[in-house]
Design a protein around this motif. Structure first.
Motif, PDB file in Angstrom:
ATOM      1  N   GLY A  15       2.958   8.895   7.440  1.00 11.97           N
ATOM      2  CA  GLY A  15       3.406   8.427   8.816  1.00 11.97           C
ATOM      3  C   GLY A  15       2.203   8.223   9.819  1.00 11.97           C
ATOM      4  N   TYR A  16       2.399   8.282  11.121  1.00 11.99           N
ATOM      5  CA  TYR A  16       1.282   7.806  12.021  1.00 11.99           C
ATOM      6  C   TYR A  16       0.297   9.050  12.316  1.00 11.99           C
ATOM      7  N   THR A  17      -0.775   8.660  12.101  1.00 11.78           N
ATOM      8  CA  THR A  17      -1.941   9.638  12.456  1.00 11.78           C
ATOM      9  C   THR A  17      -2.796   9.105  13.432  1.00 11.78           C
ATOM     10  N   TYR A  18      -3.461   9.836  14.341  1.00 16.30           N
ATOM     11  CA  TYR A  18      -4.412   9.462  15.294  1.00 16.30           C
ATOM     12  C   TYR A  18      -5.698   9.435  14.601  1.00 16.30           C
ATOM     13  N   CYS A  19      -6.170  10.825  14.035  1.00 19.97           N
ATOM     14  CA  CYS A  19      -7.392  11.234  13.524  1.00 19.97           C
ATOM     15  C   CYS A  19      -7.093  11.213  11.915  1.00 19.97           C
ATOM     16  N   MET A  20      -8.070  10.891  11.052  1.00 21.36           N
ATOM     17  CA  MET A  20      -8.078  11.087   9.891  1.00 21.36           C
ATOM     18  C   MET A  20      -9.361  11.666   9.478  1.00 21.36           C
ATOM     19  N   ALA A  21      -9.586  12.336   8.567  1.00 19.31           N
ATOM     20  CA  ALA A  21     -11.056  12.733   8.063  1.00 19.31           C
ATOM     21  C   ALA A  21     -11.028  13.393   6.564  1.00 19.31           C
ATOM     22  N   TRP A  22     -12.263  13.427   6.307  1.00 19.63           N
ATOM     23  CA  TRP A  22     -12.455  14.150   4.917  1.00 19.63           C
ATOM     24  C   TRP A  22     -13.423  15.272   5.102  1.00 19.63           C
ATOM     25  N   PHE A  23     -13.063  16.223   4.254  1.00 22.89           N
ATOM     26  CA  PHE A  23     -13.724  17.401   4.094  1.00 22.89           C
ATOM     27  C   PHE A  23     -14.073  17.596   2.464  1.00 22.89           C
ATOM     28  N   ARG A  24     -14.855  18.408   2.131  1.00 27.81           N
ATOM     29  CA  ARG A  24     -15.018  18.478   0.783  1.00 27.81           C
ATOM     30  C   ARG A  24     -15.519  20.249   0.662  1.00 27.81           C
ATOM     31  N   GLN A  25     -15.286  20.495  -0.616  1.00 21.58           N
ATOM     32  CA  GLN A  25     -15.664  21.941  -1.009  1.00 21.58           C
ATOM     33  C   GLN A  25     -16.188  22.018  -2.621  1.00 21.58           C
ATOM     34  N   ALA A  26     -17.301  22.438  -2.338  1.00 25.55           N
ATOM     35  CA  ALA A  26     -18.054  22.484  -3.935  1.00 25.55           C
ATOM     36  C   ALA A  26     -17.727  23.996  -4.423  1.00 25.55           C
ATOM     37  N   PRO A  27     -17.694  24.172  -5.740  1.00 20.00           N
ATOM     38  CA  PRO A  27     -17.396  25.458  -6.320  1.00 20.00           C
ATOM     39  C   PRO A  27     -18.513  26.413  -5.542  1.00 20.00           C
ATOM     40  N   GLY A  28     -18.043  27.615  -5.213  1.00 18.41           N
ATOM     41  CA  GLY A  28     -18.785  28.635  -4.706  1.00 18.41           C
ATOM     42  C   GLY A  28     -19.436  28.389  -3.314  1.00 18.41           C
ATOM     43  N   LYS A  29     -19.103  27.261  -2.656  1.00 18.50           N
ATOM     44  CA  LYS A  29     -19.327  27.001  -1.525  1.00 18.50           C
ATOM     45  C   LYS A  29     -18.314  27.006  -0.347  1.00 18.50           C
ATOM     46  N   GLN A  30     -18.537  27.117   1.062  1.00 20.79           N
ATOM     47  CA  GLN A  30     -17.606  27.050   1.918  1.00 20.79           C
ATOM     48  C   GLN A  30     -17.350  25.346   2.267  1.00 20.79           C
ATOM     49  N   ARG A  31     -16.230  25.365   2.787  1.00 15.64           N
ATOM     50  CA  ARG A  31     -15.552  23.923   2.988  1.00 15.64           C
ATOM     51  C   ARG A  31     -16.538  23.292   4.178  1.00 15.64           C
TER      52      ARG A  31
END
Length: 121
Positions: free
Chosen positions: A26-42
């Protein structure tokens, strides 16, 4: 409720390129990517809003490009010159509120299940 689904992850050699995609139902105003590696914070990678305003994390160093197709409610992330440190699960997040550009990614209500990126040296 908007569902977001990521695609495009996989295994790539260092120095190569990868393009991740995210489709929103559906409609979105913002979209983003984040990532998380093993043993690390997002960590956030990049954000884009419906007006095309973008915000990138410092580590992207020009190697990452985020783009959004407002008509199709899709999001892309182009990653060039990939590095082993880019290995992580990449998640798409979205928000329909106009103020979302100023909000932390944790506040985005719609998040996908992720797509794995593995970079070999």
């Amino acid at each position: 409720q908007v569902r977001v689904t990521e695609s495009g992850g996989g295994s790539v050699h260092a120095g190569g390129s990868l393009r991740l995609s995210c489709a929103a139902s559906g409609y979105t105003y913002c979209m983003a990517w984040f990532r998380q590696a093993p043993g690390k914070q997002r960590e956030g990678v990049a954000t884009i809003d419906v007006h095309g305003r973008t915000d990138y994390a410092a580590f992207t160093r020009g190697r990452f490009t985020i783009s959004k197709d407002n008509a199709k409610n899709t999001l892309n992330l182009q990653i060039n010159s990939v590095e082993p440190e880019d290995t992580a699960m990449y998640y798409c997040a979205a928000d329909g509120r106009p103020e979302c550009y100023t909000l932390p990614l944790d506040a985005f209500p719609w998040q996908g299940r992720g797509t794995q990126v593995t970079v070999s040296s």
